[in-house]
Write a protein that holds these residues in place. Structure first.
Motif, PDB file in Angstrom:
ATOM      1  N   THR A 250       5.474 -62.255  -4.296  1.00 29.49           N
ATOM      2  CA  THR A 250       6.676 -62.228  -5.137  1.00 29.49           C
ATOM      3  C   THR A 250       6.745 -60.912  -5.904  1.00 29.49           C
ATOM      4  OG1 THR A 250       6.629 -64.633  -5.354  1.00 29.49           O
ATOM      5  CG2 THR A 250       7.920 -63.423  -6.993  1.00 29.49           C
ATOM      6  N   PHE A 251       5.606 -60.478  -6.432  1.00 28.37           N
ATOM      7  CA  PHE A 251       5.547 -59.239  -7.221  1.00 28.37           C
ATOM      8  C   PHE A 251       5.967 -58.025  -6.390  1.00 28.37           C
ATOM      9  CE2 PHE A 251       2.894 -55.609  -8.730  1.00 28.37           C
ATOM     10  CZ  PHE A 251       3.517 -55.424  -9.959  1.00 28.37           C
ATOM     11  N   ILE A 252       5.533 -57.966  -5.137  1.00 29.22           N
ATOM     12  CA  ILE A 252       5.855 -56.799  -4.292  1.00 29.22           C
ATOM     13  C   ILE A 252       7.106 -57.033  -3.439  1.00 29.22           C
ATOM     14  CG2 ILE A 252       3.507 -55.891  -4.218  1.00 29.22           C
ATOM     15  CD1 ILE A 252       3.184 -57.206  -1.445  1.00 29.22           C
ATOM     16  N   GLU A 253       7.771 -58.173  -3.675  1.00 26.69           N
ATOM     17  CA  GLU A 253       9.002 -58.530  -2.959  1.00 26.69           C
ATOM     18  C   GLU A 253       8.791 -58.526  -1.448  1.00 26.69           C
ATOM     19  OE1 GLU A 253      12.754 -57.014  -4.725  1.00 26.69           O
ATOM     20  OE2 GLU A 253      11.424 -55.917  -6.100  1.00 26.69           O
TER      21      GLU A 253
ATOM     22  N   LYS B  96      11.019 -59.040   2.191  1.00 25.44           N
ATOM     23  CA  LYS B  96      12.359 -58.440   2.248  1.00 25.44           C
ATOM     24  C   LYS B  96      12.448 -57.018   1.721  1.00 25.44           C
ATOM     25  CE  LYS B  96      15.009 -62.685   2.229  1.00 25.44           C
ATOM     26  NZ  LYS B  96      16.020 -63.478   1.581  1.00 25.44           N
ATOM     27  N   ASN B  97      11.910 -56.760   0.535  1.00 25.46           N
ATOM     28  CA  ASN B  97      12.120 -55.455  -0.102  1.00 25.46           C
ATOM     29  C   ASN B  97      10.842 -54.650  -0.281  1.00 25.46           C
ATOM     30  OD1 ASN B  97      14.935 -55.803  -0.469  1.00 25.46           O
ATOM     31  ND2 ASN B  97      14.504 -57.194  -2.169  1.00 25.46           N
TER      32      ASN B  97
ATOM     33  N   ASN C 166      10.883 -50.576  -0.428  1.00 28.97           N
ATOM     34  CA  ASN C 166      11.564 -49.686  -1.371  1.00 28.97           C
ATOM     35  C   ASN C 166      10.526 -48.936  -2.222  1.00 28.97           C
ATOM     36  OD1 ASN C 166      11.043 -51.051  -3.876  1.00 28.97           O
ATOM     37  ND2 ASN C 166      12.747 -52.435  -3.509  1.00 28.97           N
ATOM     38  N   LYS C 167      10.946 -47.821  -2.780  1.00 32.90           N
ATOM     39  CA  LYS C 167      10.038 -46.917  -3.496  1.00 32.90           C
ATOM     40  C   LYS C 167       9.281 -47.632  -4.605  1.00 32.90           C
ATOM     41  CE  LYS C 167      10.237 -42.326  -5.689  1.00 32.90           C
ATOM     42  NZ  LYS C 167       9.234 -42.492  -6.670  1.00 32.90           N
ATOM     43  N   LYS C 168       9.968 -48.467  -5.362  1.00 31.14           N
ATOM     44  CA  LYS C 168       9.345 -49.178  -6.484  1.00 31.14           C
ATOM     45  C   LYS C 168       8.218 -50.081  -5.996  1.00 31.14           C
ATOM     46  CE  LYS C 168      10.859 -52.858  -9.121  1.00 31.14           C
ATOM     47  NZ  LYS C 168      11.938 -53.671  -9.593  1.00 31.14           N
ATOM     48  N   ASN C 169       8.437 -50.788  -4.922  1.00 31.34           N
ATOM     49  CA  ASN C 169       7.413 -51.703  -4.421  1.00 31.34           C
ATOM     50  C   ASN C 169       6.260 -50.971  -3.740  1.00 31.34           C
ATOM     51  OD1 ASN C 169       8.479 -54.084  -5.435  1.00 31.34           O
ATOM     52  ND2 ASN C 169       9.954 -54.203  -3.772  1.00 31.34           N
TER      53      ASN C 169
ATOM     54  N   GLN D  50       5.040 -51.954   8.934  1.00 35.37           N
ATOM     55  CA  GLN D  50       6.361 -51.792   8.332  1.00 35.37           C
ATOM     56  C   GLN D  50       7.078 -50.525   8.813  1.00 35.37           C
ATOM     57  OE1 GLN D  50       7.704 -54.073   5.952  1.00 35.37           O
ATOM     58  NE2 GLN D  50       5.994 -55.278   6.740  1.00 35.37           N
ATOM     59  N   PHE D  51       6.364 -49.673   9.522  1.00 30.33           N
ATOM     60  CA  PHE D  51       6.899 -48.374   9.937  1.00 30.33           C
ATOM     61  C   PHE D  51       7.414 -47.597   8.730  1.00 30.33           C
ATOM     62  CE2 PHE D  51       7.326 -51.204  13.589  1.00 30.33           C
ATOM     63  CZ  PHE D  51       6.527 -50.522  14.506  1.00 30.33           C
ATOM     64  N   SER D  52       6.573 -47.582   7.692  1.00 30.63           N
ATOM     65  CA  SER D  52       6.923 -46.880   6.448  1.00 30.63           C
ATOM     66  C   SER D  52       5.630 -46.457   5.757  1.00 30.63           C
ATOM     67  CB  SER D  52       7.727 -47.808   5.538  1.00 30.63           C
ATOM     68  OG  SER D  52       6.882 -48.806   4.995  1.00 30.63           O
ATOM     69  N   ASP D  53       5.758 -45.961   4.529  1.00 31.69           N
ATOM     70  CA  ASP D  53       4.595 -45.566   3.732  1.00 31.69           C
ATOM     71  C   ASP D  53       3.664 -46.742   3.454  1.00 31.69           C
ATOM     72  OD1 ASP D  53       5.504 -42.973   3.669  1.00 31.69           O
ATOM     73  OD2 ASP D  53       6.435 -43.158   1.685  1.00 31.69           O
ATOM     74  N   VAL D  54       4.174 -47.950   3.557  1.00 27.84           N
ATOM     75  CA  VAL D  54       3.358 -49.149   3.347  1.00 27.84           C
ATOM     76  C   VAL D  54       2.196 -49.162   4.330  1.00 27.84           C
ATOM     77  CG1 VAL D  54       3.358 -51.686   3.496  1.00 27.84           C
ATOM     78  CG2 VAL D  54       5.265 -50.496   2.389  1.00 27.84           C
ATOM     79  N   ASP D  55       2.422 -48.699   5.547  1.00 30.68           N
ATOM     80  CA  ASP D  55       1.389 -48.757   6.586  1.00 30.68           C
ATOM     81  C   ASP D  55       0.129 -47.973   6.215  1.00 30.68           C
ATOM     82  OD1 ASP D  55       3.113 -50.349   8.036  1.00 30.68           O
ATOM     83  OD2 ASP D  55       3.842 -48.705   9.294  1.00 30.68           O
ATOM     84  N   ASP D  56       0.290 -46.856   5.498  1.00 37.35           N
ATOM     85  CA  ASP D  56      -0.881 -46.091   5.060  1.00 37.35           C
ATOM     86  C   ASP D  56      -1.729 -46.895   4.071  1.00 37.35           C
ATOM     87  OD1 ASP D  56      -0.251 -43.890   6.622  1.00 37.35           O
ATOM     88  OD2 ASP D  56       0.851 -42.886   5.009  1.00 37.35           O
TER      89      ASP D  56
END
Length: 194
Positions: free
Chosen positions: A121-124, A127-128, A131-134, A170-176
């Motif tokens: 829930t904290f990191i959404e 769904k989200n 995003n940069k904030k998460n 996620q094919f994004s910065d999350v993957d790192d």
């Protein structure tokens, strides 16, 4: 020659008998310590405290027996902002319980399944999460989890890293972040044989 009261405190600190953490002691005696040491040594004492304290005691020929847990705890406390430390330089009561929407509190009191939901829930997630904030939240969680794993509450740190490591591609910065979390979990398991 180093002031005897500092040497006594340094010895007590290394042996696990100091009433104040080094952060609190340093704050209370900063002017005196600055006068005692060269600017370079003062900076090392401030930023690489435990290593420098050992060097000072060795140079002054003060005998000590290192309490490994006390040194580990001092390194742990050094990672926190002074605002979350009490007057003795220890973590304020309940501080960790407030982090990440109460994930640490839920982990302690309600179990892993509830804590995972709280963290998601904290990191959404899902769904989200991108995003940069998460992504910044994930980086905060990663840093805190590694600190806990190596210096603080190992179970909490390992739990948080495993949650991060379980996030699918996620094919994004999350993957790192996910990759680093997986690597840390694997390293921890290989060092601890589980």
């Amino acid at each position: 020659m180093v002031d005897e009261r500092h040497l006594i405190y340094f010895k007590e600190l290394l042996e696990g008998n100091a009433e104040l953490s080094f952060r609190a002691y340093f704050s209370n005696h900063e002017d005196s310590l600055r006068k005692q040491f060269s600017p370079a040594r003062f900076a090392r004492l401030k930023f690489k405290s435990m290593d420098e304290i050992i060097k000072i005691l060795d140079e002054e020929k003060v005998s000590y027996i290192i309490n490994v847990q006390a040194v580990r705890n001092e390194k742990y406390l050094a990672t926190f902002h002074p605002d979350v430390l009490n007057e003795k330089g220890r973590l304020k009561e309940g501080f960790k319980d407030t982090l990440f929407n109460g994930t640490a509190h839920d982990f302690k009191t309600k179990g892993e399944n509830v804590a995972v939901l709280t963290l998601h829930t904290f990191i959404e997630f899902p769904k989200n999460i991108n995003n940069k904030k998460n992504i910044e939240k994930l980086e905060d969680i990663e840093y805190f989890a590694e600190t806990e794993l190596w210096l603080g509450d190992r179970n909490l740190g390992l739990f948080l890293l495993k949650v991060l490591a379980s996030i699918e591609c996620q094919f994004s910065d999350v993957d790192d972040i996910v990759r680093r979390a997986k690597e840390t979990v694997t390293k921890h398991q290989s060092l601890n044989g589980n």
